[in-house]
Design a protein around this motif. Sequence first.
Motif, mmCIF file in Angstrom:
data_model
loop_
_atom_site.group_PDB
_atom_site.id
_atom_site.type_symbol
_atom_site.label_atom_id
_atom_site.label_comp_id
_atom_site.label_asym_id
_atom_site.label_seq_id
_atom_site.Cartn_x
_atom_site.Cartn_y
_atom_site.Cartn_z
ATOM 1 N N TRP A 101 0.836 -1.190 -0.241
ATOM 2 C CA TRP A 101 0.300 0.099 -0.009
ATOM 3 C C TRP A 101 1.011 1.435 0.189
ATOM 4 C CZ3 TRP A 101 -0.408 4.194 3.416
ATOM 5 C CH2 TRP A 101 -1.702 4.918 3.038
ATOM 6 N N SER A 102 1.841 1.154 0.715
ATOM 7 C CA SER A 102 2.898 2.314 0.847
ATOM 8 C C SER A 102 3.475 2.787 -0.545
ATOM 9 C CB SER A 102 3.885 2.258 1.831
ATOM 10 O OG SER A 102 3.578 1.981 3.317
ATOM 11 N N LEU A 103 3.659 1.576 -1.186
ATOM 12 C CA LEU A 103 4.288 1.821 -2.681
ATOM 13 C C LEU A 103 3.214 2.550 -3.502
ATOM 14 C CD1 LEU A 103 6.098 -1.571 -3.317
ATOM 15 C CD2 LEU A 103 7.189 0.900 -2.745
ATOM 16 N N LYS A 104 2.202 2.031 -3.442
ATOM 17 C CA LYS A 104 0.883 2.754 -4.326
ATOM 18 C C LYS A 104 0.589 3.975 -4.136
ATOM 19 C CE LYS A 104 -2.975 1.425 -7.039
ATOM 20 N NZ LYS A 104 -3.931 0.340 -7.578
ATOM 21 N N ALA A 105 0.644 4.303 -2.593
ATOM 22 C CA ALA A 105 0.100 5.397 -1.887
ATOM 23 C C ALA A 105 1.013 6.523 -2.445
ATOM 24 C CB ALA A 105 -0.023 5.390 -0.331
ATOM 25 N N ASN A 106 2.582 6.108 -2.263
ATOM 26 C CA ASN A 106 3.359 7.191 -2.481
ATOM 27 C C ASN A 106 3.411 7.639 -4.246
ATOM 28 O OD1 ASN A 106 5.011 7.910 -0.305
ATOM 29 N ND2 ASN A 106 5.649 5.844 0.003
ATOM 30 N N ASP A 107 3.099 6.691 -4.827
ATOM 31 C CA ASP A 107 2.804 6.988 -6.262
ATOM 32 C C ASP A 107 1.852 8.224 -6.425
ATOM 33 O OD1 ASP A 107 4.904 5.256 -7.216
ATOM 34 O OD2 ASP A 107 3.461 3.757 -7.738
ATOM 35 N N LEU A 108 0.379 7.831 -5.703
ATOM 36 C CA LEU A 108 -0.643 8.968 -5.725
ATOM 37 C C LEU A 108 -0.190 10.150 -5.235
ATOM 38 C CD1 LEU A 108 -3.634 6.721 -4.841
ATOM 39 C CD2 LEU A 108 -3.154 7.505 -6.880
ATOM 40 N N LEU A 109 0.888 10.103 -4.107
ATOM 41 C CA LEU A 109 1.193 11.353 -3.599
ATOM 42 C C LEU A 109 2.060 12.135 -4.821
ATOM 43 C CD1 LEU A 109 2.432 10.622 -0.007
ATOM 44 C CD2 LEU A 109 0.339 11.658 -0.707
ATOM 45 N N THR A 110 3.037 11.497 -5.398
ATOM 46 C CA THR A 110 3.718 12.166 -6.463
ATOM 47 C C THR A 110 2.827 12.683 -7.622
ATOM 48 O OG1 THR A 110 5.770 10.524 -6.088
ATOM 49 C CG2 THR A 110 5.468 11.756 -8.232
ATOM 50 N N GLN A 111 1.680 11.885 -7.987
ATOM 51 C CA GLN A 111 0.737 12.390 -8.981
ATOM 52 C C GLN A 111 -0.023 13.351 -8.526
ATOM 53 O OE1 GLN A 111 -1.950 9.138 -10.055
ATOM 54 N NE2 GLN A 111 -3.205 10.477 -11.353
ATOM 55 N N HIS A 112 -0.308 13.566 -7.183
ATOM 56 C CA HIS A 112 -1.010 14.636 -6.988
ATOM 57 C C HIS A 112 -0.202 15.901 -6.701
ATOM 58 C CE1 HIS A 112 -2.715 17.075 -3.129
ATOM 59 N NE2 HIS A 112 -3.547 17.127 -4.239
ATOM 60 N N ALA A 113 1.199 15.732 -6.512
ATOM 61 C CA ALA A 113 2.114 16.990 -6.231
ATOM 62 C C ALA A 113 2.252 17.503 -7.842
ATOM 63 C CB ALA A 113 3.423 16.478 -5.645
ATOM 64 N N GLN A 114 2.104 16.578 -8.901
ATOM 65 C CA GLN A 114 2.609 16.971 -10.051
ATOM 66 C C GLN A 114 1.459 17.528 -10.817
ATOM 67 O OE1 GLN A 114 4.062 13.490 -11.773
ATOM 68 N NE2 GLN A 114 6.212 13.939 -10.875
ATOM 69 N N GLN A 115 0.101 16.932 -10.647
ATOM 70 C CA GLN A 115 -1.021 17.193 -11.646
ATOM 71 C C GLN A 115 -2.212 17.917 -10.731
ATOM 72 O OE1 GLN A 115 -2.546 13.502 -13.050
ATOM 73 N NE2 GLN A 115 -0.623 12.888 -13.923
ATOM 74 N N GLY A 116 -1.995 18.181 -9.410
ATOM 75 C CA GLY A 116 -3.062 18.600 -8.756
ATOM 76 C C GLY A 116 -4.376 17.929 -8.351
ATOM 77 N N GLY A 117 -5.416 18.469 -8.095
ATOM 78 C CA GLY A 117 -6.704 17.790 -7.563
ATOM 79 C C GLY A 117 -6.903 17.835 -6.271
ATOM 80 N N ILE A 118 -7.648 16.917 -5.640
ATOM 81 C CA ILE A 118 -7.760 16.687 -4.324
ATOM 82 C C ILE A 118 -7.426 15.311 -3.828
ATOM 83 C CG2 ILE A 118 -9.756 16.812 -2.322
ATOM 84 C CD1 ILE A 118 -11.084 18.663 -3.915
ATOM 85 N N LEU A 119 -6.609 14.984 -2.924
ATOM 86 C CA LEU A 119 -6.317 13.575 -2.685
ATOM 87 C C LEU A 119 -7.252 13.440 -1.287
ATOM 88 C CD1 LEU A 119 -3.940 11.646 -3.091
ATOM 89 C CD2 LEU A 119 -2.720 12.457 -1.393
ATOM 90 N N CYS A 120 -7.565 12.283 -1.157
ATOM 91 C CA CYS A 120 -8.460 11.751 -0.057
ATOM 92 C C CYS A 120 -7.869 10.448 0.563
ATOM 93 C CB CYS A 120 -9.910 11.478 -0.720
ATOM 94 S SG CYS A 120 -11.158 10.695 0.730
ATOM 95 N N PHE A 121 -7.877 10.777 1.810
ATOM 96 C CA PHE A 121 -7.191 9.360 2.504
ATOM 97 C C PHE A 121 -8.347 8.974 3.617
ATOM 98 C CE2 PHE A 121 -4.802 8.013 6.496
ATOM 99 C CZ PHE A 121 -4.381 6.884 5.778
ATOM 100 N N LEU A 122 -8.579 7.771 3.707
ATOM 101 C CA LEU A 122 -9.289 7.068 4.393
ATOM 102 C C LEU A 122 -8.766 5.908 5.508
ATOM 103 C CD1 LEU A 122 -12.201 6.224 2.105
ATOM 104 C CD2 LEU A 122 -11.872 8.473 3.410
ATOM 105 N N TYR A 123 -8.841 6.310 6.990
ATOM 106 C CA TYR A 123 -8.304 5.318 7.810
ATOM 107 C C TYR A 123 -9.425 4.557 8.386
ATOM 108 C CZ TYR A 123 -4.511 3.934 10.964
ATOM 109 O OH TYR A 123 -3.827 3.072 11.710
ATOM 110 N N ILE A 124 -9.410 3.408 8.348
ATOM 111 C CA ILE A 124 -10.756 2.585 8.588
ATOM 112 C C ILE A 124 -10.463 1.604 9.687
ATOM 113 C CG2 ILE A 124 -12.650 1.108 7.937
ATOM 114 C CD1 ILE A 124 -11.814 2.329 5.035
ATOM 115 N N ASP A 125 -10.966 1.772 10.855
ATOM 116 C CA ASP A 125 -10.887 0.761 12.088
ATOM 117 C C ASP A 125 -12.243 0.301 12.486
ATOM 118 O OD1 ASP A 125 -8.821 0.231 14.363
ATOM 119 O OD2 ASP A 125 -10.681 0.360 15.273
ATOM 120 N N LEU A 126 -12.320 -1.118 12.711
ATOM 121 C CA LEU A 126 -13.580 -2.061 13.070
ATOM 122 C C LEU A 126 -13.991 -1.550 14.366
ATOM 123 C CD1 LEU A 126 -13.275 -5.281 11.224
ATOM 124 C CD2 LEU A 126 -13.813 -3.109 10.471
ATOM 125 N N ASP A 127 -14.947 -1.339 14.833
ATOM 126 C CA ASP A 127 -15.676 -1.278 16.038
ATOM 127 C C ASP A 127 -15.912 -2.599 16.726
ATOM 128 O OD1 ASP A 127 -15.350 1.469 15.624
ATOM 129 O OD2 ASP A 127 -17.454 2.003 15.028
#
Length: 200
Positions: free
Chosen positions: A47-73
Amino acid sequence: MIAFTLESLLLAIAVAKRLQRLSYAKKQAERHANYDPLCHIHNRRGWSLKANDLLTQHAQQGGILCFLYIDLDRFKVINDSYGHDVGDKVLSKVAQLINNHMRSEDAVGRLGGDEFVAMALFTSKDKINQRVATLEQKLNALSLEHQGNTIAIYASVGQINYSEAPKNLDEVLKAGDEAMYQKKSLRKAQAKQTYTRENA
Protein backbone atom coordinates in the motif's frame (compact mmCIF):
# COMPACT_ATOMS: atom_id res chain seq x y z
CA MET A 1 27.05 -26.30 -39.51
CA ILE A 2 23.39 -27.38 -39.39
CA ALA A 3 23.98 -29.22 -36.12
CA PHE A 4 25.68 -26.16 -34.63
CA THR A 5 22.85 -23.90 -35.74
CA LEU A 6 20.26 -26.27 -34.28
CA GLU A 7 22.17 -26.53 -31.02
CA SER A 8 22.38 -22.71 -30.79
CA LEU A 9 18.66 -22.44 -31.46
CA LEU A 10 17.80 -24.96 -28.76
CA LEU A 11 20.10 -23.19 -26.33
CA ALA A 12 18.46 -19.84 -27.11
CA ILE A 13 15.01 -21.34 -26.52
CA ALA A 14 16.12 -22.88 -23.22
CA VAL A 15 17.61 -19.57 -22.06
CA ALA A 16 14.44 -17.69 -23.07
CA LYS A 17 12.26 -20.12 -21.13
CA ARG A 18 14.52 -19.87 -18.09
CA LEU A 19 14.37 -16.07 -18.20
CA GLN A 20 10.60 -16.26 -18.50
CA ARG A 21 10.41 -18.52 -15.44
CA LEU A 22 12.71 -16.20 -13.48
CA SER A 23 10.60 -13.19 -14.45
CA TYR A 24 7.42 -14.99 -13.35
CA ALA A 25 9.06 -16.04 -10.08
CA LYS A 26 10.16 -12.45 -9.45
CA LYS A 27 6.65 -11.14 -10.06
CA GLN A 28 5.19 -13.76 -7.72
CA ALA A 29 7.73 -12.90 -5.03
CA GLU A 30 6.88 -9.21 -5.36
CA ARG A 31 3.18 -10.00 -5.15
CA HIS A 32 3.63 -12.08 -2.01
CA ALA A 33 5.74 -9.34 -0.45
CA ASN A 34 3.17 -6.63 -1.20
CA TYR A 35 -0.19 -8.37 -0.64
CA ASP A 36 -2.11 -9.49 2.41
CA PRO A 37 -2.79 -13.24 1.99
CA LEU A 38 -5.90 -13.15 4.18
CA CYS A 39 -7.66 -10.11 2.73
CA HIS A 40 -6.28 -10.21 -0.84
CA ILE A 41 -5.45 -6.52 -0.89
CA HIS A 42 -2.17 -4.64 -0.39
CA ASN A 43 -0.34 -5.11 2.88
CA ARG A 44 1.38 -2.13 4.54
CA ARG A 45 4.41 -2.36 2.25
CA GLY A 46 2.45 -2.72 -0.98
CA TRP A 47 0.00 0.00 0.00
CA SER A 48 2.81 2.41 0.85
CA LEU A 49 4.35 1.93 -2.60
CA LYS A 50 1.07 2.68 -4.40
CA ALA A 51 0.14 5.50 -2.03
CA ASN A 52 3.49 7.20 -2.62
CA ASP A 53 2.81 7.03 -6.37
CA LEU A 54 -0.49 8.84 -5.75
CA LEU A 55 1.31 11.46 -3.64
CA THR A 56 3.69 12.10 -6.53
CA GLN A 57 0.80 12.27 -9.01
CA HIS A 58 -1.05 14.73 -6.78
CA ALA A 59 2.01 16.96 -6.41
CA GLN A 60 2.49 17.03 -10.18
CA GLN A 61 -1.09 17.22 -11.45
CA GLY A 62 -3.08 18.73 -8.59
CA GLY A 63 -6.61 17.73 -7.65
CA ILE A 64 -7.86 16.63 -4.24
CA LEU A 65 -6.22 13.74 -2.45
CA CYS A 66 -8.52 11.78 -0.14
CA PHE A 67 -7.20 9.48 2.56
CA LEU A 68 -9.39 7.13 4.59
CA TYR A 69 -8.31 5.39 7.79
CA ILE A 70 -10.80 2.63 8.65
CA ASP A 71 -10.90 0.81 11.97
CA LEU A 72 -13.47 -1.81 12.97
CA ASP A 73 -15.49 -1.16 16.13
CA ARG A 74 -15.71 -3.89 18.77
CA PHE A 75 -13.67 -6.28 16.66
CA LYS A 76 -12.05 -7.76 19.79
CA VAL A 77 -15.53 -8.72 21.02
CA ILE A 78 -16.11 -10.69 17.80
CA ASN A 79 -12.79 -12.49 18.16
CA ASP A 80 -13.39 -13.27 21.84
CA SER A 81 -17.00 -14.39 21.31
CA TYR A 82 -16.72 -16.39 18.08
CA GLY A 83 -13.02 -17.17 17.64
CA HIS A 84 -10.28 -15.95 15.34
CA ASP A 85 -11.54 -17.93 12.35
CA VAL A 86 -14.73 -15.88 12.36
CA GLY A 87 -12.68 -12.75 12.97
CA ASP A 88 -10.65 -13.55 9.85
CA LYS A 89 -13.86 -13.92 7.84
CA VAL A 90 -14.96 -10.49 9.05
CA LEU A 91 -11.65 -8.94 8.02
CA SER A 92 -11.82 -10.58 4.61
CA LYS A 93 -15.41 -9.42 4.07
CA VAL A 94 -14.59 -5.84 5.06
CA ALA A 95 -11.53 -5.79 2.79
CA GLN A 96 -13.58 -7.07 -0.15
CA LEU A 97 -16.24 -4.41 0.38
CA ILE A 98 -13.69 -1.58 0.56
CA ASN A 99 -11.79 -2.87 -2.47
CA ASN A 100 -14.97 -3.26 -4.53
CA HIS A 101 -16.16 0.22 -3.59
CA MET A 102 -12.91 1.97 -4.52
CA ARG A 103 -11.54 2.29 -8.07
CA SER A 104 -8.74 0.22 -9.59
CA GLU A 105 -6.39 3.23 -9.60
CA ASP A 106 -6.92 3.85 -5.86
CA ALA A 107 -4.62 2.50 -3.15
CA VAL A 108 -6.41 0.08 -0.79
CA GLY A 109 -4.60 -1.83 1.92
CA ARG A 110 -4.59 -3.41 5.35
CA LEU A 111 -2.06 -1.95 7.78
CA GLY A 112 -2.53 -4.86 10.17
CA GLY A 113 -5.09 -6.12 12.67
CA ASP A 114 -8.46 -4.52 11.92
CA GLU A 115 -7.03 -1.33 10.40
CA PHE A 116 -7.57 -0.58 6.71
CA VAL A 117 -6.56 2.38 4.57
CA ALA A 118 -7.57 3.79 1.21
CA MET A 119 -6.19 6.69 -0.82
CA ALA A 120 -7.69 8.22 -3.94
CA LEU A 121 -7.18 11.25 -6.17
CA PHE A 122 -10.29 13.18 -7.27
CA THR A 123 -11.09 16.32 -9.21
CA SER A 124 -13.81 17.64 -6.85
CA LYS A 125 -14.92 17.38 -3.22
CA ASP A 126 -18.48 16.46 -4.25
CA LYS A 127 -17.28 13.19 -5.75
CA ILE A 128 -15.23 12.45 -2.62
CA ASN A 129 -17.98 13.11 -0.07
CA GLN A 130 -20.53 11.06 -1.97
CA ARG A 131 -18.20 8.08 -2.32
CA VAL A 132 -17.04 8.20 1.32
CA ALA A 133 -20.58 8.54 2.67
CA THR A 134 -21.70 5.52 0.64
CA LEU A 135 -18.71 3.47 1.79
CA GLU A 136 -19.35 4.31 5.44
CA GLN A 137 -23.01 3.41 5.07
CA LYS A 138 -22.17 0.07 3.46
CA LEU A 139 -19.56 -0.76 6.10
CA ASN A 140 -22.00 -0.18 8.94
CA ALA A 141 -24.72 -2.23 7.25
CA LEU A 142 -22.38 -5.21 6.85
CA SER A 143 -22.95 -8.46 8.73
CA LEU A 144 -21.76 -12.06 8.81
CA GLU A 145 -23.89 -15.15 9.34
CA HIS A 146 -22.34 -17.77 11.63
CA GLN A 147 -24.12 -20.82 13.03
CA GLY A 148 -27.50 -19.12 13.05
CA ASN A 149 -26.13 -15.89 14.48
CA THR A 150 -25.98 -12.58 12.64
CA ILE A 151 -22.78 -10.78 13.54
CA ALA A 152 -23.09 -7.04 12.97
CA ILE A 153 -19.97 -5.28 11.70
CA TYR A 154 -19.29 -1.62 12.46
CA ALA A 155 -16.45 0.65 11.40
CA SER A 156 -15.17 4.14 12.12
CA VAL A 157 -13.87 6.01 9.07
CA GLY A 158 -11.42 8.88 9.47
CA GLN A 159 -11.26 11.13 6.40
CA ILE A 160 -8.58 13.64 5.43
CA ASN A 161 -8.61 15.66 2.20
CA TYR A 162 -5.60 17.46 0.75
CA SER A 163 -5.79 20.22 -1.83
CA GLU A 164 -2.13 21.02 -1.26
CA ALA A 165 0.34 18.16 -1.40
CA PRO A 166 1.24 16.75 2.06
CA LYS A 167 4.90 16.46 3.04
CA ASN A 168 5.02 12.67 3.15
CA LEU A 169 3.03 9.52 3.80
CA ASP A 170 3.79 9.53 7.54
CA GLU A 171 2.02 12.89 7.84
CA VAL A 172 -1.01 11.49 6.02
CA LEU A 173 -1.17 8.36 8.20
CA LYS A 174 -0.91 10.37 11.42
CA ALA A 175 -3.65 12.79 10.37
CA GLY A 176 -5.90 9.95 9.21
CA ASP A 177 -5.36 8.05 12.46
CA GLU A 178 -6.36 11.11 14.49
CA ALA A 179 -9.46 11.68 12.33
CA MET A 180 -10.47 8.04 12.77
CA TYR A 181 -10.19 8.21 16.56
CA GLN A 182 -12.25 11.41 16.60
CA LYS A 183 -14.94 9.63 14.58
CA LYS A 184 -14.76 6.58 16.89
CA SER A 185 -15.16 8.80 19.99
CA LEU A 186 -18.13 10.56 18.39
CA ARG A 187 -19.79 7.24 17.52
CA LYS A 188 -19.31 5.99 21.11
CA ALA A 189 -20.82 9.19 22.51
CA GLN A 190 -23.81 8.93 20.15
CA ALA A 191 -24.35 5.27 21.06
CA LYS A 192 -24.23 6.17 24.77
CA GLN A 193 -26.80 8.94 24.31
CA THR A 194 -29.09 6.59 22.40
CA TYR A 195 -28.79 3.94 25.14
CA THR A 196 -29.53 6.52 27.84
CA ARG A 197 -32.65 7.80 26.06
CA GLU A 198 -33.96 4.29 25.42
CA ASN A 199 -33.50 3.27 29.05
CA ALA A 200 -34.62 6.53 30.67
